[in-house]
Design a protein around this motif. Structure first.
Motif, short mmCIF file in Angstrom:
data_model
loop_
_atom_site.label_atom_id
_atom_site.label_comp_id
_atom_site.label_asym_id
_atom_site.label_seq_id
_atom_site.Cartn_x
_atom_site.Cartn_y
_atom_site.Cartn_z
N PRO A 52 -17.65 -1.95 -4.99
CA PRO A 52 -17.71 -0.16 -4.27
C PRO A 52 -16.19 0.93 -4.79
CG PRO A 52 -17.98 -2.12 -2.76
CD PRO A 52 -17.54 -3.07 -4.09
N LEU A 53 -17.67 2.28 -4.99
CA LEU A 53 -16.97 3.31 -5.68
C LEU A 53 -15.97 3.32 -4.97
CD1 LEU A 53 -19.51 4.65 -8.65
CD2 LEU A 53 -17.59 2.59 -8.81
N ASP A 54 -15.92 3.58 -4.34
CA ASP A 54 -15.30 4.04 -3.42
C ASP A 54 -13.93 3.03 -2.88
OD1 ASP A 54 -16.62 2.36 -1.75
OD2 ASP A 54 -16.48 3.68 -0.26
N GLN A 55 -14.23 2.42 -3.07
CA GLN A 55 -12.70 1.45 -2.63
C GLN A 55 -12.65 0.81 -4.13
OE1 GLN A 55 -14.55 -2.56 -1.09
NE2 GLN A 55 -15.86 -1.67 0.10
N VAL A 56 -12.65 0.85 -4.49
CA VAL A 56 -11.92 1.15 -6.06
C VAL A 56 -10.59 1.95 -6.20
CG1 VAL A 56 -11.99 0.89 -8.77
CG2 VAL A 56 -13.26 -0.49 -7.41
N ARG A 57 -11.31 3.64 -6.00
CA ARG A 57 -10.83 4.19 -6.27
C ARG A 57 -9.77 4.52 -5.36
NH1 ARG A 57 -16.42 7.79 -6.91
NH2 ARG A 57 -16.38 8.18 -9.22
N THR A 58 -9.31 4.06 -4.10
CA THR A 58 -8.88 4.07 -3.01
C THR A 58 -7.98 2.62 -3.52
OG1 THR A 58 -10.40 4.86 -1.19
CG2 THR A 58 -8.70 3.71 -1.18
N LEU A 59 -8.14 2.18 -4.17
CA LEU A 59 -6.48 1.17 -4.55
C LEU A 59 -6.14 1.98 -5.59
CD1 LEU A 59 -6.20 -1.61 -4.64
CD2 LEU A 59 -6.84 -1.88 -6.65
N LEU A 60 -6.78 2.58 -6.64
CA LEU A 60 -5.97 3.18 -7.81
C LEU A 60 -5.43 4.63 -6.69
CD1 LEU A 60 -5.42 4.00 -10.56
CD2 LEU A 60 -7.52 5.63 -10.48
N ALA A 61 -5.92 5.15 -5.35
CA ALA A 61 -4.48 6.41 -5.28
C ALA A 61 -3.87 5.22 -4.25
CB ALA A 61 -6.03 6.58 -3.71
N VAL A 62 -3.68 4.28 -3.84
CA VAL A 62 -2.18 3.88 -3.09
C VAL A 62 -1.46 3.42 -4.03
CG1 VAL A 62 -2.06 1.43 -1.51
CG2 VAL A 62 -3.94 2.50 -1.25
N ILE A 63 -2.03 2.65 -5.68
CA ILE A 63 -1.04 2.12 -6.74
C ILE A 63 0.04 3.46 -6.96
CG2 ILE A 63 -0.76 1.35 -8.83
CD1 ILE A 63 -1.11 -0.17 -6.98
N ASP A 64 -1.13 4.89 -7.40
CA ASP A 64 -0.20 6.24 -8.27
C ASP A 64 0.37 6.36 -6.64
OD1 ASP A 64 -1.85 5.49 -10.24
OD2 ASP A 64 -3.62 7.29 -9.97
N ALA A 65 -0.15 6.86 -5.62
CA ALA A 65 0.64 7.47 -4.66
C ALA A 65 2.07 6.58 -4.46
CB ALA A 65 -0.23 7.98 -3.43
N GLY A 66 1.91 5.49 -4.41
CA GLY A 66 2.68 4.35 -3.76
C GLY A 66 3.18 4.18 -2.31
N THR A 67 2.23 4.71 -1.51
CA THR A 67 2.49 3.77 0.01
C THR A 67 0.89 4.12 0.43
OG1 THR A 67 2.71 6.13 1.49
CG2 THR A 67 4.76 5.19 0.44
N PHE A 68 0.24 3.75 0.96
CA PHE A 68 -1.24 3.56 2.09
C PHE A 68 -0.91 5.49 2.76
CE2 PHE A 68 -1.51 -0.10 1.84
CZ PHE A 68 -2.56 -0.91 1.63
N ASP A 69 -0.05 5.97 3.16
CA ASP A 69 -0.01 6.93 3.95
C ASP A 69 -0.20 8.16 2.92
OD1 ASP A 69 0.43 6.14 6.41
OD2 ASP A 69 2.20 6.64 6.84
N ALA A 70 0.46 8.36 1.99
CA ALA A 70 0.51 8.93 0.64
C ALA A 70 -1.21 9.62 -0.25
CB ALA A 70 1.44 8.56 -0.56
N ALA A 71 -1.70 8.17 0.27
CA ALA A 71 -2.87 8.15 -0.42
C ALA A 71 -3.76 8.33 0.42
CB ALA A 71 -2.72 6.30 -0.95
#
Length: 243
Positions: free
Chosen positions: A5-24
């Motif tokens: 699912p694209l929304d889940q894949v994009r969310t995972l990438l956002a977490v990696i780039d932001a460093g934390t779940f809160d920042a993502a």
């Protein structure tokens, strides 16, 4: 499982780039619990743990595969929108690249000016030793890397860029003090040396090539972590080094 699912894949990438779940969550304009739920759902769907819950979070080996997929997907989407004449949205394209310091100090920035920037592109440069930049590509932190390795990372290709020539240099006063009065092969391994950082093995490899069986350069080593500072330290006579 027929797709990710694209929304889940994009969310995972956002977490990696932001460093934390809160920042993502802040970047995606959703709640932290929504981010956590999407990642957990993706992990259940793939049957693998994709993140290590550290600060900052890090992808697991399986997570690296998904992150690389997510970056390529984002690039393809931007390319398609550009060809269709559709704006990619308010945020410009982001291009993370790993590059070594000497390339950054010489040829790399002029090369970036040749990259088309319509639509706009934001360059995000990660400075790392050329022997280790591929690791950033492997774990999905960057989309490209300047590397000394000829072996491609899975899913990537390698293109020769050219050769960087290094010369062993020392100031005349340093050479007179440390490198005179005997064969260079005997004196160089004990002479103070300049190294970029604790990963810099360039000077050690040079000494081993010059003196077979030598353990490397002198233990008296000055760490100077910029290309300009490295050159200036050699000029000032703190030690010898490959420039």
């Amino acid at each position: 499982m027929d797709q990710l699912p694209l929304d889940q894949v994009r969310t995972l990438l956002a977490v990696i780039d932001a460093g934390t779940f809160d920042a993502a969550a802040e970047a995606l304009h959703v709640t932290p619990s929504a981010v956590s739920q999407r990642v957990k759902t993706l992990e259940r769907r793939t049957g693998r743990v994709l993140l290590t819950r550290t600060k900052p979070v890090r992808p697991t080996e399986s997570g690296e595969v998904v992150v690389r997929y997510a970056r390529r997907l984002a690039a393809l989407e931007r390319d398609a929108l550009t060809e269709l004449g559709i704006t990619g949205g308010p945020d410009p394209a982001r291009l993370p690249v790993a590059v070594n310091a000497d390339s950054l100090a010489t040829w790399f920035l002029p090369a970036l000016t040749r990259v088309p920037r319509d639509p706009p592109v934001c360059f995000e440069l990660h400075r790392e030793d050329e022997a280790h930049t591929a690791a950033l590509l492997r774990d999905g932190q960057v989309m490209a890397a300047v590397t000394s390795s000829a072996e491609p990372v899975a899913g990537c290709t390698v293109r020769p860029l050219g050769l960087a020539r290094y010369l062993p240099l020392a100031s005349p006063p340093f050479a007179a003090r440390h490198l005179s009065g005997g064969p260079l092969e005997e004196l160089l391994p004990d002479a103070p040396v300049i190294v970029f950082d604790r990963r810099d093995e360039l000077q050690d490899r040079f000494v081993r090539a010059l003196v077979p069986g030598a353990p490397g350069a002198s233990p008296v080593r000055h760490l100077v972590p910029t290309s300009e500072g490295f050159r200036d330290a050699v000029t000032a006579g703190l030690g010898w080094g490959l420039v």
